[in-house]
Design a protein around this motif. Structure first.
Motif, PDB file in Angstrom:
ATOM      1  N   HIS A  53       7.400   4.225 -28.999  1.00 57.72           N
ATOM      2  CA  HIS A  53       6.852   3.089 -28.247  1.00 57.72           C
ATOM      3  C   HIS A  53       6.174   2.141 -29.227  1.00 57.72           C
TER       4      HIS A  53
ATOM      5  N   GLU B 111       2.531   1.036 -29.844  1.00 58.51           N
ATOM      6  CA  GLU B 111       1.634   2.118 -30.256  1.00 58.51           C
ATOM      7  C   GLU B 111       1.698   2.175 -31.777  1.00 58.51           C
TER       8      GLU B 111
ATOM      9  N   HIS C 252      10.104   0.378 -22.992  1.00 61.78           N
ATOM     10  CA  HIS C 252       9.282   1.588 -22.945  1.00 61.78           C
ATOM     11  C   HIS C 252      10.068   2.801 -22.419  1.00 61.78           C
TER      12      HIS C 252
ATOM     13  N   HIS D 225       2.415   9.507 -29.964  1.00 60.24           N
ATOM     14  CA  HIS D 225       2.248   8.369 -29.064  1.00 60.24           C
ATOM     15  C   HIS D 225       0.800   7.890 -29.065  1.00 60.24           C
ATOM     16  N   GLN D 226       0.612   6.763 -28.374  1.00 59.43           N
ATOM     17  CA  GLN D 226      -0.745   6.307 -28.062  1.00 59.43           C
ATOM     18  C   GLN D 226      -0.825   6.044 -26.564  1.00 59.43           C
TER      19      GLN D 226
HETATM   20 ZN   LIG Z   1       4.125   6.249 -25.861  1.00 59.57          ZN
END
Ligand SMILES: [Zn+2]
Length: 910
Positions: free
Chosen positions: A128, A131, A202, A235-236
């Motif tokens: 993503h 992020e 996303h 991820h964030q």
């Molecule tokens: Zn993510």
């Protein structure tokens, strides 16, 4: 366009002695700023150069480009380990492969291999693209591993092989970071306003079973080849809650995930949590919010590896984030609890902290693997041995030879192959589960190394009825709940519980072959409407200017063969013969020939039907549809606000509104004040444009609306339909005390509400009622397959069976209301009786009884088709593509009678 990575270095296997270490630059020296400095981001091409620099100046890194991404950037794997391990990668991979298919391997032999081998740690950084912190962090991870003489680094290098993918979506990294620098010091929006993957945005991490995108395929092929023992997926998450999530996950777990994999997730996740807490890094959370249900989000857990998800709180891209609730208020929950042992006490959060948390988590994971080196390999053996020796049912899945859509049946088998599933074909008819299956049927046995993947994809999902508290509202899943592949793809798949015998041939590696085309007919080629491949043929025939017709009803030919309504009738030109031959061979499409005309009326497809796709900026369903239309070769363009300066009818025959296209997006769109000319296509068209769109339909255009865009079409044209499901079918929006930051309540929100209420039942009830949850849970369907009935005599449902499941993701159903000037026809509806849920989870089934899903309208001279359930969801429900495609092509077509059709063979109809 973005700058392209120019260095032609494909493979740099550094054999330099360790004395060369001194020449390696630190990230700060190389990039010219301290990694994680406010406002600064290392760019993807430069990160690749840095990895190559480390590969050239040390003997611990092997750099390779595995291929090009969707937009042409290099997709890279850096392998990091001790030089002795890198020198025997062939042997190490051979050990991994043997342990992953332990048939004929004894426990003792497996232990010997486990001692000789090294576990592989696959690190995926940034799928993503907004992020941004994790890719910054891995420059420090790589530098330390490549150059440090510390004993803990030595221990990792000696015992573990790190497979580092610096970005799982390089295109997005380039777009987002380029946009960040380009907008610096301007009034423009700093966040990239569109999909950060050309097609999926996303949703790029929702592709792990359909394998539609290049990046997914490259990642899966690499894993199939190297067989890592763990995947760490970085991820964030949002900026206001916990600082980092690490495993374990909360319920539900897909029960096809081997228990040892679940345990490894706990161990590694907790090693990370402990290391973070030991360094005083607060805000570590686990066992909440993220579940382990859908394979769309994870390939690894069905392929012998724990999935270690880390989700670190985000900053404002690269700028510091300060608590909007007050610069003196600490971020996130402030009460410790068992799965959140140390709160974070500060009100701000910076890129550098994301880097620090990421680096700590990665090194904790690597150290853990180094310490338990042999158990990861032994566990790999046990996991796969358990699947290979599995006695518990089901025994197998049968894919019968005769299918309505042989093309999608082939595609389903190809998906199984990509997932490393072994496939057999029968030479003779056989009996199983009380039924006879003809020769040529395919069999997938569950007792095989990747039986977990086959089983979860082919069986029906029974999602547990999880509630936030006993008798309370449903606990939302992290993603969708149903993914039964046969239902999604329109393929008959039969589960057989008890063992059976059949004359089976292994065809795991064999090519699937289609059929040929009969000789040139005197009248026309006939193609039944059942296969999606018919549309592949049609788009090619249209390009070649071959006249294409559809039968308005079912008919029989002279030799007694019967054809359904919607059968394609194709002029027998030389171009048609060539194109159909090619399509039939590659897709299994059944093409027939008729020498004598049949007495049937029909429709003539508009030559070169022009399709407009209202993609919308950052609307994932729009991106997926763009991908789908490209796959089918349709003649389509993205609708732009600039189109509204001219005549819409001169440009488009059909316009498609994907789910997510609202009236506001059409009228207001992206704001020109904060988005420069590059985004003009996504600016609003204003009230004037809105009226123009409506007028275009009334004077003959075809509008097709999907999912939430059905409401947009209803508003645009005052369509005589109304919603039947409760307005808010999920939960009241949870604001967490922050106006303007509304989102769906998560179970963590509810946990917090429970704690805030001090467990007093009265206070709890009040809290839930007032703050978090809508008391109603009348209806809930967060991504399931639901039975539908189709009127296959209607042109929009041509080729559909009488009943089949549709995908439903928090969508709507409709009832017709009296309309004075608009004629409405229901094309598909939910069954009056019998079960509606086919796979997944559904509450409030009765609200759907007999309600409409797909409706077709005559509006003036135009046509509108509304597809209320997302028949194209992430391009996975291929069984229902025909509804969308029929709608696109039927509106612009014209009625012809049997006399006109009869002239086809003579070439006089065109
Ligand atoms: Zn993510």
């Amino acid at each position: 366009m973005m700058p392209r990575f120019a260095t032609a270095l494909v493979l740099a296997f550094a054999l330099a002695p360790s004395a060369a270490v001194g020449q390696s630059q630190t990230p700060q020296q190389f990039f010219g700023f301290a990694i994680g400095a406010d406002g600064e981001l290392a760019r993807y091409p430069k990160v690749l150069e840095y990895l190559q620099h480390l590969a050239q100046t040390t003997n611990r890194i092997k750099y390779e480009e595995l291929g090009k991404t969707t937009m042409g950037h290099p997709y890279v794997l850096a392998t990091i380990s001790a030089p002795e391990n890198l020198a025997r990668m062939g042997r190490l991979v051979a050990i991994n492969r043997r342990l992953a298919d332990p048939r004929g391997l004894s426990e003792t032999e497996a232990q010997k291999l486990a001692r000789d081998g090294r576990p592989f740690y696959l690190l995926f950084t940034t799928i993503h693209s907004t992020e941004v912190g994790n890719m910054q962090a891995i420059t420090e991870v790589a530098h330390r591993l490549a150059t440090s003489a510390d004993p803990d680094v030595r221990e990792i290098l000696d015992n573990v092989v790190l497979l580092l993918v610096p970005s799982q979506n390089p295109d997005g990294q380039v777009m987002v970071i380029d946009h960040w620098y380009k907008t610096k010091g301007t009034k423009l929006n700093r966040v990239f306003p569109d999909l950060y993957h050309k097609y999926t945005g996303h949703d790029d991490n929702r592709d792990w079973f359909m394998f539609t995108q290049k990046e997914t395929r490259m990642a899966v092929e690499m894993q199939n080849r190297l067989k890592p023992h763990l995947t760490h997926d970085m991820h964030q998450m949002g900026p206001t809650g916990s600082r980092i999530f690490v495993p374990p996950y909360e319920d539900p777990y897909d029960r096809n995930v081997h228990p040892l994999i679940a345990q490894e997730q706990v161990q590694v996740g907790q090693a990370m949590a402990t290391a973070l807490v030991a360094e005083g890094k607060g805000g570590v959370a686990f066992a909440e919010q993220y579940d382990l249900w859908t394979p769309a989000r994870q390939y690894t857990v069905y392929h012998g590896q724990p999935r270690i998800l880390t989700e670190i709180a985000s900053a404002s891209l690269a700028d510091p984030f300060v608590n909007p609730a007050g610069a003196d208020r600490a971020l996130g929950p402030q009460e410790p609890r068992w799965n959140f042992p140390l709160p974070y006490r500060r009100p701000e959060w910076r890129l550098r902290q994301i880097v620090d948390y990421g680096v700590t988590a990665v090194f904790a994971g690597l150290s853990h693997m180094a310490k338990y080196r042999t158990s990861f390999l032994e566990n790999s053996y046990r996991i796969h041995a358990d699947w290979v020796n599995r006695k518990e049912g089901p025994y197998a899945f049968v894919i019968p030879a005769s299918q309505r859509d042989p093309f999608e049946a082939m595609e389903l088998l190809n998906i199984m192959r990509i997932g490393q599933v072994e496939i057999h074909r029968t030479n003779n008819a056989f009996n199983a589960g009380g039924k006879t299956y003809e020769a040529g049927s395919h069999v997938i046995k569950i007792a095989q190394p990747y039986g977990a993947f086959a089983k979860t994809m082919l069986e029906k999902q029974v999602y547990p009825d999880l509630r936030l508290f006993p008798g309370g509202p449903p606990k939302p899943p992290y993603d969708v709940t149903g993914h039964t592949l046969g239902m999604l793809m329109g393929v008959d798949v039969v589960q057989i519980d008890a063992p059976f015998t059949a004359d089976l041939v292994d065809v795991t590696k064999a090519e699937l072959r289609g059929v040929g085309v009969p000789g040139k007919p005197r009248w026309a080629y006939l193609i039944g409407p059942e296969s999606n491949a018919g549309f592949l043929a049609v788009s090619r025939l249209q390009k070649a200017r071959v006249p294409v017709f559809r039968a308005a009803r079912g008919f029989e030919t002279g030799n007694g063969r019967s054809f359904a309504a919607g059968t394609w009738i194709v002029a027998p030109t030389p171009a048609a013969a060539e194109l159909l031959e090619d399509t039939a061979t590659t897709t299994g499409l059944n093409v027939h020939s008729a020498d004598r005309p049949v007495a049937v009326d029909g429709f003539r497809l508009k030559p070169d039907t022009r399709i407009g796709l209202w993609r919308g900026a950052n609307v994932m369903p729009g991106g997926w549809l763009m991908w789908l239309f490209e796959q089918y070769g349709f003649n389509h363009q993205i609708v732009s606000s600039t189109d509204f300066a001219g005549d819409l009818a001169a440009r488009y025959d059909t316009i498609v509104l994907p789910s997510g296209i609202t009236r506001d997006r059409i009228v207001r769109g992206l704001d020109p004040a904060t988005h420069d000319k590059e985004w003009a296509w996504a600016y609003g068209v204003g009230q004037e444009g809105w009226s123009k769109l409506s007028e275009w339909v009334r004077s003959g255009g075809t509008l097709v609306a999907i999912g939430s865009a059905v409401e947009t079409a209803r508003e645009l044209l005052d369509l005589p339909i109304e919603k039947v499901l409760p307005e808010t079918s999920r939960f009241r929006r949870f604001t967490g005390g922050e106006p303007g930051r509304e989102r769906q309540a998560s179970s963590a929100d509810v946990d917090r509400a429970l704690r805030d209420a001090f467990m007093s039942p009265a206070r709890l009830a009040a809290t839930l009622r007032d703050r978090v949850i809508e008391p109603t849970s009348l209806f809930y369907c967060p991504g399931s397959l639901l039975n539908n009935e189709f009127d296959a005599a209607h042109p929009v449902a041509f080729g559909m069976p009488p009943a089949w499941p549709v995908f439903f993701e928090s969508d709507q159903a409709y009832r017709l209301t009296p309309g004075f000037s608009i004629r409405a026809e229901v094309v598909s509806r939910y069954p009056k009786s019998g079960p509606i849920l086919a796979s997944g989870w559904l509450l409030g089934e009765d609200l759907l009884r007999d309600q409409a899903n797909v409706v077709s309208f005559r509006v003036g001279k135009g046509q509108v088709v509304t597809l209320a359930s997302q028949v194209d969801f992430r391009t996975q429900p291929r069984a229902t593509f025909k509804l969308l495609f029929n709608a696109i092509f039927h509106g612009p077509s014209t009625a012809v009678d049997s006399v006109q059709l009869a002239k086809l063979g003579a070439g006089t109809t065109n």
